[in-house]
Design a protein around this motif. Structure first.
Motif, short mmCIF file in Angstrom:
data_model
loop_
_atom_site.label_atom_id
_atom_site.label_comp_id
_atom_site.label_asym_id
_atom_site.label_seq_id
_atom_site.Cartn_x
_atom_site.Cartn_y
_atom_site.Cartn_z
N ILE A 147 8.20 9.73 6.88
CA ILE A 147 8.01 10.03 5.46
C ILE A 147 7.26 8.88 4.79
O ILE A 147 7.75 7.77 4.70
CB ILE A 147 9.37 10.23 4.76
CG1 ILE A 147 10.21 11.27 5.52
CG2 ILE A 147 9.18 10.66 3.32
CD1 ILE A 147 11.68 11.24 5.15
N SER A 148 6.06 9.17 4.34
CA SER A 148 5.24 8.18 3.65
C SER A 148 5.40 8.39 2.14
O SER A 148 5.14 9.48 1.63
CB SER A 148 3.78 8.31 4.06
OG SER A 148 2.97 7.40 3.36
N VAL A 149 5.84 7.34 1.44
CA VAL A 149 6.10 7.44 0.01
C VAL A 149 5.20 6.45 -0.73
O VAL A 149 5.25 5.24 -0.47
CB VAL A 149 7.58 7.14 -0.31
CG1 VAL A 149 7.82 7.22 -1.81
CG2 VAL A 149 8.49 8.11 0.43
N ASN A 150 4.38 6.98 -1.62
CA ASN A 150 3.43 6.15 -2.37
C ASN A 150 3.64 6.31 -3.86
O ASN A 150 3.98 7.42 -4.33
CB ASN A 150 1.99 6.55 -2.03
CG ASN A 150 1.64 6.29 -0.58
OD1 ASN A 150 1.45 5.15 -0.19
ND2 ASN A 150 1.58 7.33 0.23
N PRO A 151 3.41 5.26 -4.64
CA PRO A 151 3.50 5.41 -6.09
C PRO A 151 2.29 6.17 -6.62
O PRO A 151 1.17 6.00 -6.13
CB PRO A 151 3.50 3.97 -6.59
CG PRO A 151 2.76 3.19 -5.54
CD PRO A 151 3.08 3.87 -4.24
N LYS A 183 13.12 3.13 -7.44
CA LYS A 183 13.07 4.45 -6.81
C LYS A 183 13.03 4.32 -5.28
O LYS A 183 13.65 5.12 -4.57
CB LYS A 183 11.86 5.23 -7.34
CG LYS A 183 12.03 5.60 -8.81
CD LYS A 183 10.78 6.21 -9.42
CE LYS A 183 11.02 6.50 -10.91
NZ LYS A 183 9.85 7.10 -11.56
N GLN A 184 12.31 3.34 -4.78
CA GLN A 184 12.31 3.10 -3.33
C GLN A 184 13.72 2.75 -2.86
O GLN A 184 14.18 3.24 -1.82
CB GLN A 184 11.34 1.97 -3.00
CG GLN A 184 9.88 2.30 -3.20
CD GLN A 184 8.96 1.10 -3.01
OE1 GLN A 184 9.41 -0.05 -3.06
NE2 GLN A 184 7.68 1.35 -2.79
N SER A 190 4.64 -2.03 -3.50
CA SER A 190 4.59 -1.74 -4.94
C SER A 190 3.64 -2.68 -5.68
O SER A 190 3.01 -2.28 -6.67
CB SER A 190 5.99 -1.81 -5.54
OG SER A 190 6.57 -3.09 -5.34
N GLN A 191 3.53 -3.92 -5.22
CA GLN A 191 2.61 -4.86 -5.88
C GLN A 191 1.16 -4.50 -5.60
O GLN A 191 0.30 -4.60 -6.50
CB GLN A 191 2.91 -6.28 -5.42
CG GLN A 191 4.28 -6.79 -5.87
CD GLN A 191 4.62 -8.16 -5.30
OE1 GLN A 191 4.05 -8.58 -4.28
NE2 GLN A 191 5.53 -8.86 -5.94
#
Length: 584
Positions: free
Chosen positions: A446-450, A473-474, A493-494
């Motif tokens: 599962i790839s999670v991106n902002p 959220k992560q 996130s940065q």
């Protein structure tokens, strides 16, 4: 000897420039010379189809020599500096400063400091205003030029949109003006004005801006009446007959996408509200099955590659996908050539597509639900049917597939904790579906991106989540998923924050980029190089609040990229934005 520089560096073969099918033209006897580069490592740049297309287009011009360059690894950079040598082209080791033009393919905002590093290593002044007729002209193209303003100080020209036709027009004009320009009888400003008459060419030094005391952009305007007020994005109308590099270069070292890539379409029939690529490649154009099969055969004959990939924004929507896959797999069945597909819609696999691919190689399948709940997918205008998805996944497991990859976004408009839980629940259900077929659940990566609300999308007026909100959220997803079959991969996130700032920024960010580079920022897309602290110091030193670029934008705001006409009216994007935020 240039080879002396390669004696003690990592993977020296990446710098040799003698790959199979490389172009070798005589630099000295060519009327025009163009150095074409990608501001990242060779393994990334050689995976870029756009770079290969422009390389072939330019080298097909009889009097033009086009050679490549990439960002060198740290060891070669040190070797160049120790030997007091300038960066060179790969094919003939010609110093980049000796070319007429340097072209950068700008695919990511996180490569911007690499552009400055390359210019520095090549011996060029970093700012365009400091480069006169004795230096190459610096040209930028690629997806990041949908908002080129943060790089305005460093580039002489940008090509907005698809470059394979406009670059030929630009060189045809320069061919006639080169002698006058390089002798100094034609000023650089006059040359840029002439170039600006070509549709899709933008010279930032010819345009001015006004700000109010709060730092808000009030106006963007041409300095000369002859210049267009808006730059119209270039589009290749005859995509069917457009150039494709059938004499595919074969790298001497492994690259990220080490295969033949067939471009089945440009543009997208879908209207996902977060997607900048749709605006970049709008309108939709589709290449015929016959042309694709011909290209595949020619490229295979010139390379012997054992993998073909279909590329496009929504390959699932190719109108004859099943027959295309069937014919391609049939053509290369005896050779054992694998066919890989990008992220798919579930409905594309409800026929025989997954079974056809599985006959050759049971690779994993990739899907992009984007959100964990139907409500948020509706807010994104994402065409995704859960019913079709689970039917197609079950069929894929029956064909022998063992795992899936899923892409999700966080930081969506109206997102709640229930939507985050939806990502976990959705992924778990996809995993458990395999249990009734083979007795064990599937692994789901599962790839999670902002979400980065990018220019020229309906969400360009939306604020982006802060670093702390993304991390929260992560952390929720990590803490509430105890299933070992679900493997989460989170985007830094940065890095996401910086990409958001640079993608939504204005011309004032040029000085921040320059300061960050001088502080040592480089290879910002690589976690082992990335230093957020250097960027924080640069923003502070230049008195720029990065968060201001990520705030909500009023509909009346003048946006830094409004001067670019992408072919989609701003009021249509705004209407889609209002629909998105209205969904509760």
């Amino acid at each position: 000897m240039i080879e002396d520089l390669f004696l003690n560096v990592h993977r020296p073969a990446q710098y040799l420039g003698n790959e199979w099918n490389v172009s070798k033209k005589d630099f000295g006897s060519s009327s025009l010379s163009f150095a074409l580069g990608f501001p990242d490592l060779y393994e990334i740049g050689m995976s870029n189809l756009g770079l290969r297309i422009i390389y072939g287009v330019l080298n097909n011009l009889d009097d033009v020599v086009c050679e490549r360059f990439f960002a060198p690894e740290a060891d070669l950079e040190a070797a160049l500096k120790n030997a007091n040598r300038r960066l060179f082209s790969w094919e003939s080791n010609q110093e980049l400063i000796n070319f007429d033009l340097l072209g950068f393919s700008l695919g990511s905002e996180l490569n911007y400091t690499n552009v400055l590093s390359i210019l520095d290593l090549a011996g060029l002044p970093l700012q365009a205003s400091l480069r006169d007729h004795k230096f190459p002209l610096v040209v930028g193209g690629g997806p990041a030029t949908l908002n080129p303003e943060p790089l305005a100080d460093f580039f002489d020209l940008f090509i907005i949109g698809e470059a394979e036709e406009v670059i030929v027009e630009l060189l045809a004009l320069y061919r006639n003006l080169k002698k006058d320009y390089q002798s100094g009888s034609l000023s650089k400003e006059s040359l840029l004005i002439e170039f600006s008459k070509i549709a899709g060419v933008y010279a930032p030094s010819l345009y001015g801006l006004d700000y109010n005391t709060a730092g808000e952009l009030l106006a963007f305007y041409p300095k000369f009446d002859i210049l267009p007020v808006k730059i119209k994005k270039r589009v290749v109308a005859d995509f069917e007959s457009s150039y494709f590099p059938c004499n595919w270069m074969v790298p001497l070292v492994p690259v990220i996408h080490d295969r033949i890539t067939l471009e089945v379409m440009r543009g997208c029939p879908n209207r996902c509200r977060f997607c900048q690529a749709r605006s970049q490649y709008y309108p939709l154009r589709i290449r015929s099955k016959e042309k694709l099969i011909s290209q595949a055969k020619l490229a295979y004959a010139s390379t012997g590659y054992e993998e073909l990939s279909l590329a496009g924004l929504s390959v699932s929507d190719y109108p004859d996908l099943e027959n295309l896959v069937s014919e391609l797999t049939g053509c290369f069945k005896e050779q054992g050539v694998n066919l890989s597909l990008p992220s798919l819609k579930a409905k594309a696999l409800l026929g025989n597509v997954s079974a056809l691919i599985a006959k050759i190689k049971k690779t994993g399948l990739t899907f992009a639900p984007e959100a964990g709940t139907p409500r948020l997918r509706q807010a994104l205008a994402k065409d995704f049917s859960e019913e079709d998805f689970f039917k197609s996944v079950e069929a894929a497991y029956q064909c022998g597939y063992q795992h899936l990859k899923l892409y999700f976004l966080i930081g969506l408009p109206g997102e709640t904790q229930a939507d985050l839980q939806g990502i976990i629940d959705f992924s778990r259900e996809a995993s458990e579906l395999k249990r009734k077929i083979s007795g064990s659940p599937a692994q789901i990566n599962i790839s999670v991106n902002p979400l980065i609300p990018k220019p020229h999308t309906p969400l360009q007026w939306l604020k982006m989540d802060s670093i702390s909100q993304i991390k929260e959220k992560q952390d929720y997803l990590k803490a509430n998923c105890k299933n070992r079959r679900l493997k989460f991969n989170f985007h830094n996130s940065q890095m996401g924050f910086l990409e958001g700032v640079l993608s939504r920024g204005d011309r004032r960010l040029s000085k921040v980029i320059l300061t960050a580079y001088k502080k040592g920022a480089k290879f910002d897309a690589w976690s082992n190089y990335f230093s957020f602290a250097k960027w924080q110091e640069a923003f502070a030193q230049e008195g720029i609040d990065p968060q201001s670029y990520l705030a909500d934008k009023p509909a009346s705001a003048v946006l830094p990229w409004d001067f670019i006409d992408i072919g989609i009216a701003k009021q249509d994007l705004l209407a889609e934005f209002n629909k998105s935020i209205a969904i509760k």
